[in-house]
Write a protein that holds these residues in place. Structure first.
Motif, PDB file in Angstrom:
ATOM      1  N   ASN A  81       1.588 -12.181 -65.014  1.00  0.00           N
ATOM      2  CA  ASN A  81       2.589 -11.408 -64.854  1.00  0.00           C
ATOM      3  C   ASN A  81       1.256 -10.996 -63.807  1.00  0.00           C
ATOM      4  N   PHE A  82       0.433 -11.482 -63.825  1.00  0.00           N
ATOM      5  CA  PHE A  82      -1.244 -10.925 -63.076  1.00  0.00           C
ATOM      6  C   PHE A  82      -0.868 -11.823 -61.981  1.00  0.00           C
ATOM      7  N   SER A  83      -1.006 -13.044 -62.288  1.00  0.00           N
ATOM      8  CA  SER A  83      -1.187 -13.764 -60.468  1.00  0.00           C
ATOM      9  C   SER A  83       0.135 -13.815 -59.845  1.00  0.00           C
ATOM     10  N   VAL A  84       1.453 -13.945 -60.533  1.00  0.00           N
ATOM     11  CA  VAL A  84       2.620 -13.338 -59.963  1.00  0.00           C
ATOM     12  C   VAL A  84       2.549 -12.550 -59.187  1.00  0.00           C
ATOM     13  N   ALA A  85       2.186 -11.017 -59.322  1.00  0.00           N
ATOM     14  CA  ALA A  85       2.135  -9.837 -58.511  1.00  0.00           C
ATOM     15  C   ALA A  85       1.101 -10.185 -57.340  1.00  0.00           C
TER      16      ALA A  85
ATOM     17  N   TYR B  44      -1.650   0.325 -58.174  1.00  0.00           N
ATOM     18  CA  TYR B  44      -3.225   0.966 -57.992  1.00  0.00           C
ATOM     19  C   TYR B  44      -2.576   0.011 -56.453  1.00  0.00           C
ATOM     20  N   PHE B  45      -2.557  -1.241 -56.136  1.00  0.00           N
ATOM     21  CA  PHE B  45      -3.255  -1.595 -54.752  1.00  0.00           C
ATOM     22  C   PHE B  45      -2.139  -1.077 -53.370  1.00  0.00           C
TER      23      PHE B  45
ATOM     24  N   TYR C 179      -9.648 -13.928 -59.607  1.00  0.00           N
ATOM     25  CA  TYR C 179     -10.854 -13.050 -59.226  1.00  0.00           C
ATOM     26  C   TYR C 179     -11.593 -12.106 -58.896  1.00  0.00           C
ATOM     27  N   ASN C 180     -10.810 -12.351 -56.885  1.00  0.00           N
ATOM     28  CA  ASN C 180     -11.140 -11.457 -56.107  1.00  0.00           C
ATOM     29  C   ASN C 180     -10.309  -9.426 -56.410  1.00  0.00           C
ATOM     30  N   HIS C 181      -9.118  -9.803 -56.701  1.00  0.00           N
ATOM     31  CA  HIS C 181      -8.164  -9.135 -57.277  1.00  0.00           C
ATOM     32  C   HIS C 181      -8.347  -8.081 -58.525  1.00  0.00           C
ATOM     33  N   MET C 182      -8.785  -9.388 -59.886  1.00  0.00           N
ATOM     34  CA  MET C 182      -9.618  -8.165 -60.796  1.00  0.00           C
ATOM     35  C   MET C 182     -10.904  -7.084 -60.593  1.00  0.00           C
ATOM     36  N   GLU C 183     -10.961  -8.286 -59.642  1.00  0.00           N
ATOM     37  CA  GLU C 183     -12.549  -7.118 -59.744  1.00  0.00           C
ATOM     38  C   GLU C 183     -12.767  -5.680 -58.718  1.00  0.00           C
ATOM     39  N   LYS C 184     -11.861  -5.611 -58.047  1.00  0.00           N
ATOM     40  CA  LYS C 184     -11.736  -4.716 -57.228  1.00  0.00           C
ATOM     41  C   LYS C 184     -10.353  -3.554 -58.180  1.00  0.00           C
ATOM     42  N   LEU C 185      -9.376  -4.224 -59.345  1.00  0.00           N
ATOM     43  CA  LEU C 185      -8.622  -3.199 -59.840  1.00  0.00           C
ATOM     44  C   LEU C 185      -9.811  -2.344 -60.595  1.00  0.00           C
ATOM     45  N   ILE C 186     -11.199  -3.213 -61.074  1.00  0.00           N
ATOM     46  CA  ILE C 186     -12.269  -3.717 -62.588  1.00  0.00           C
ATOM     47  C   ILE C 186     -13.193  -1.816 -62.112  1.00  0.00           C
TER      48      ILE C 186
ATOM     49  N   HIS D  82       2.668 -10.531 -53.270  1.00  0.00           N
ATOM     50  CA  HIS D  82       2.340  -9.803 -52.352  1.00  0.00           C
ATOM     51  C   HIS D  82       1.892 -10.611 -50.961  1.00  0.00           C
ATOM     52  N   LEU D  83       0.775 -11.362 -51.969  1.00  0.00           N
ATOM     53  CA  LEU D  83      -0.005 -12.268 -50.926  1.00  0.00           C
ATOM     54  C   LEU D  83       0.946 -13.226 -50.053  1.00  0.00           C
ATOM     55  N   LEU D  84       2.012 -13.549 -50.348  1.00  0.00           N
ATOM     56  CA  LEU D  84       3.152 -14.435 -50.259  1.00  0.00           C
ATOM     57  C   LEU D  84       4.219 -13.940 -49.246  1.00  0.00           C
TER      58      LEU D  84
END
Length: 567
Positions: free
Chosen positions: A280-284, A314-315, A180-187, A288-290
């Motif tokens: 594809n979103f959760s995997v990306a 994008y990040f 959720y946090n990363h989707m908010e940043k992308l939006i 990174h986070l892991l």
């Protein structure tokens, strides 16, 4: 069937027959066919009769004619190129000792099967090779497609198969806050948008390389739409999309979906969440986070990695190194969790550890060791070339690797299947001592008190011929004279000169135990075993002489129940 394919099948049948004493194996020939022509897999049922007829024709020729025919048709097949000896996995690019992190990411749809075993073993051995981390990530963000026992089955199998090399277990449904946090940043950055278009209308636009009306709405409107996904929109009415290139040459890359609404009750999270990430979103985000340094998986995931690249770019994150392996087609083995689960529900299989199944619980219960499955994976290696393996080839190879592991440590015991009592006239009263392991006398001995009465298998008893010399293993020699069995001598050298067959046996005795062995086809072999078997613990693996390696599965009263592993 195409004329050239028929010719190829005959050549492969001749080659296989030449290698194996005049008898071609249909599974091996089909394996060759599918390796060269994978597109024929769908037609296999239709072609099998023709293939069988060709093989039958070849097998009738006999070894000499087969060789001559092969010399005339395809002499190059008489001498196969020797395989290069593999000494281990190839080094990973940009890998440092102590700084490698890889992952294996199955869904909780059931236990691990042979396809999983290959991928997990490759990742685990690379982690071991570099003193790195192996992360087991359970991907459970589709609430509608989860088998709840999988949460326990998958880690159990993974720890067993990797010899406890799993560093960390991650469950994606516990990590929705990160997505959720990363989707908010992308939006907020204008890299993602909430699309409310009819799916069919969106598809038509994207095929025409045109953007949908939602794409260029202001960021403020996108934020409001994002909030509505958590309560106002219904499933199917809105989806988050990653902005890419609507004119990308690959339609699958154009504004791909990243999050959607799904109100199925989640086995782990219940109804707590209704907005879920797509793979594809959760995997990306997780890769990174892991801190993954290398992503090693099947080449069918290559397009997914291209979609995920947008998130990394994008990040401004550093991407892991991506390495793919080719598909392994297991012929004659059903690896579908969903199909197998239905057959379990219908009672066709007992459970995931049914002896007939190619899943880890069943192989483990039979006595196969993780080292054998790891060696199978390493023997194939990390290659993008697709490979076809028949059921017969797989189990023959796995048994050979497993035997290397268990043979040196497995004690030997006598088991007489379908016993028949036999009296050997004039046999001396004697005490027979046999090593528990022929190569390790320090393990101790088994002792038998023998006289004239023995148990032989009904099959061996029925095969006895008059005036031929036979030997009870490590005991005595005898002949059949008329209807009687008569003692000849004790020395092995007497048998060696003119003997017909050596057979295993048991003395008629009150301390023998009843033995049942469950076979790979679910039939049961029953008979008598020597007294020493009663001292085994459940889980012990032994070799029942001249029968095979078996694992003690249960003790029920006076009966020992084994599972057959292999010869």
């Amino acid at each position: 069937m195409d004329k050239q394919i028929k010719e190829d099948i005959k050549n492969w049948a001749l080659q296989n027959a030449f290698k194996y004493n005049g008898k071609a194996n249909q599974g091996a020939v089909i394996g060759k066919l599918l390796a060269e022509h994978p597109e024929l897999k769908k037609e296999l049922k239709t072609l099998s009769k023709e293939i069988s007829a060709i093989i039958s024709e070849v097998n009738k020729l006999g070894p000499e004619k087969q060789k001559k025919e092969l010399e005339k048709r395809a002499p190059e097949l008489l001498e196969e190129k020797p395989k290069e000896k593999r000494t281990g996995l190839k080094p990973l690019k940009d890998a440092e000792k102590g700084n490698v992190a890889v992952r294996f990411a199955p869904s909780p749809s059931g236990p691990l099967h042979l396809g999983h075993a290959y991928g997990l073993s490759i990742n685990s051995e690379y982690a071991r090779m570099y003193n790195g981390k192996l992360i087991l990530r359970i991907e459970d963000t589709d609430p509608a497609n989860i088998y709840e026992p999988g949460y326990e089955l998958v880690p159990t199998d993974a720890n067993w198969l990797t010899k406890n090399n799993v560093s960390e277990v991650i469950i994606q449904s516990d990590r929705l806050g990160h997505y959720y946090n990363h989707m908010e940043k992308l939006i907020a950055a204008g890299h993602a948008y909430v699309c409310t278009c009819d799916p069919d209308e969106f598809r038509e636009l994207i095929i025409k390389k045109k953007a949908c009306p939602c794409r260029d709405l202001p960021v403020k409107d996108q934020g409001e739409r994002w909030a509505k996904m958590f309560g106002e929109y219904k499933p199917g009415e809105a989806v988050c999309r990653i902005k890419t290139d609507v004119a990308h040459k690959n339609p699958a890359m154009r504004d791909w979906p990243a999050m959607r609404i799904n109100e199925h009750v989640h086995p782990r999270q219940g109804t707590k969440h209704r907005v879920w990430p797509l793979m594809n979103f959760s995997v990306a985000i997780d890769d990174h986070l892991l801190g993954l340094t290398h992503v090693i998986n099947g080449k069918e995931h290559a397009d997914g990695a291209k979609r995920q690249k947008y998130i990394f770019d994008y990040f401004k994150w550093k991407r892991p190194a991506y390495i793919n392996w080719g598909r392994i087609n297991f012929i004659g083995l059903e690896l579908s969790c969903s199909k197998t689960k239905k057959k379990i529900e219908y009672g066709e299989y007992d459970d995931w550890d049914d002896i007939r199944l190619p899943f880890m619980p069943a192989l483990r219960r039979r006595g196969f060791q993780p080292g054998a499955l790891i060696k199978f994976a390493l023997d194939i290696g990390l290659t993008q070339t697709d490979k076809t393996v028949t059921k017969e080839e797989f189990f023959m190879t796995l048994a050979a690797f497993n035997k290397e592991i268990i043979d040196p440590v497995s004690n030997r015991y006598f088991f007489v299947k379908d016993p028949a009592e036999a009296a050997i006239k004039q046999a001396p009263e004697q005490k027979v001592e046999i090593n528990l392991h022929p190569e390790h006398p320090g393990k101790g001995k088994r002792t038998f008190n023998c006289h004239e009465k023995f148990y032989l298998s009904k099959q061996d008893y029925a095969s006895l011929k008059t005036n031929k010399l036979y030997r009870l293993m490590d005991c005595l020699n005898f002949k059949k004279k008329g209807k009687e069995l008569v003692f000849e001598s004790k020395a092995y050298k007497d048998y060696k000169e003119k003997g017909e067959m050596i057979m295993h046996w048991l003395p008629v005795s009150k301390d023998l135990v009843e033995v049942e062995v469950l076979m790979p086809d679910k039939t049961t072999a029953k008979g008598l075993g020597e007294a020493g078997l009663s001292r085994l613990k459940v889980g012990d693996i032994v070799q029942l002489e001249r029968f095979g390696f078996c694992r003690l599965d249960a003790k029920k009263g006076k009966t020992l129940k084994f599972w057959f592993a292999h010869r």
